[in-house]
Design a protein around this motif. Structure first.
Motif: not given
Length: 367
Positions: A105-111
């Motif tokens: 289950e791939v999650h993408v985190i951007v700030a």
């Protein structure tokens, strides 16, 4: 097989150094809790350059993206991959990265950070990566739409569309960087909540790394870059010489540098851009951690730019920099001398006094 993989892909200058510092300093505790940081921080960086196939990638690096992905897939729990350079990948490269980590289950985190602070930090980052353009030229290029790379590589909206579109909306995460003055651990807790890291698992320290350069220091570095020509090209030669001996050893150590930023004559333009960015992110389905209001510039004040410094100020800083580099060179020489004496002492102990005579003979012969 990995259960979940959290891809923290950027953007640069959004507190990523602090977050990564906490992660790697607590790697053992995270692993015991079932959360793996595969490889090393350098491995993540090398894998990023492989994924993006950047021209400045070193030819002899050991880590490829496929190697990192293989290590991630083999872990039975959760995995964190963090490198702020990943966000600049193309849609095709991002697709390759996400697919290589499935069926996890791939999650993408951007700030994201407010543009008033992002502009000067982005320019400075480019100078510390060997660029030589003036601050006002950078701002003008963005204003005239001639530097689209800024929006692609340093702001969250386009990163989310390139990477976030590859996963369901509930696995897309936007972290807003708190305004100045907020406790330093606020940003960490925002990331930790996304990655299911329990409170208290990681020891936190105040962020002390990656300090910004002052206006004069940044301008000295810019002029050095300009004068270098073809010497010390990106990436490793520049890092080993200029970054190590000039930036890290001297320029970053100077105190009371003149702060710089966008002039108030650009305040309305920056505010309008911020509102456009907020609207775009409001319309994009993702999980927001923090508050989009934090992307609105606050406390905008008149700032001098490096371009406005007179040559006298630059010369003074350059001379002080040379003096500091002489001290740095002396300390390196003393360290080398001590190392030589330590080695010589061990050799004497093992083989007797004849070793010193042989070393003197070899030294005279090689002169």
């Amino acid at each position: 097989m990995a259960r979940r993989v959290y891809l923290h892909i950027g953007a640069p200058k959004t507190g990523s150094t602090y977050v990564q510092h906490v992660l790697w300093n607590n790697r053992s505790g995270l692993k015991r809790a079932g959360i793996l940081l595969p490889g090393t921080a350098k491995a993540h960086d090398q894998a990023m350059t492989d994924l993006r196939q950047v021209y400045w990638r070193d030819a002899d690096v050991r880590w490829t993206w496929d190697r990192l992905a293989t290590k991630a897939r083999a872990w039975p729990g959760d995995v964190i991959i963090s490198n702020e350079g990943l966000g600049a990948a193309t849609r095709e490269q991002a697709t390759r990265a996400v697919e290589s980590l499935q069926p996890a289950e791939v999650h993408v985190i951007v700030a994201g950070r407010d543009l008033w602070r992002t502009f000067p930090s982005t320019w400075q980052q480019s100078i510390r990566a060997r660029s030589a353009w003036r601050f006002q030229d950078f701002i003008r290029a963005v204003e005239l739409g001639k530097f689209d790379t800024f929006w692609d590589n340093y702001t969250p909206a386009r990163m989310l569309r390139r990477w976030g579109d590859l996963v369901p909306a509930e696995r897309r995460h936007l972290v807003t960087v708190p305004r100045p003055g907020a406790p330093h651990d606020v940003l960490w807790h925002r990331f930790a909540g996304i990655m299911n890291i329990p409170d208290g698992l990681c020891e936190l320290e105040a962020p002390t790394s990656n300090p910004s350069l002052g206006a004069a220091e940044a301008e000295v570095l810019r002029r050095v870059n300009q004068a270098l020509g073809d010497r010390y090209p990106l990436r490793t030669p520049y890092q080993k010489v200029v970054q190590r001996h000039l930036v890290d050893a001297v320029l970053r150590q100077r105190e009371n540098g003149i702060k710089f930023g966008v002039g108030l004559d650009k305040a309305e333009w920056v505010s309008d851009l911020a509102e456009q960015q907020i609207k775009e992110l409001q319309d994009y389905p993702c999980q927001i951690v923090g508050n989009l209001d934090e992307l609105r510039p606050a406390g905008m004040k008149q700032s001098r730019t490096p371009d406005e410094l007179d040559d006298g100020q630059i010369l003074e800083t350059a001379i002080e920099t040379i003096v500091a580099m002489l001290g740095h060179a002396e300390s390196l020489s003393q360290k080398a001398d001590r190392r030589y004496e330590e080695v010589l002492s061990r050799l004497r102990t093992r083989a007797g006094g004849g070793v010193e005579r042989r070393l003197r003979h070899i030294t005279r012969r090689n002169r």
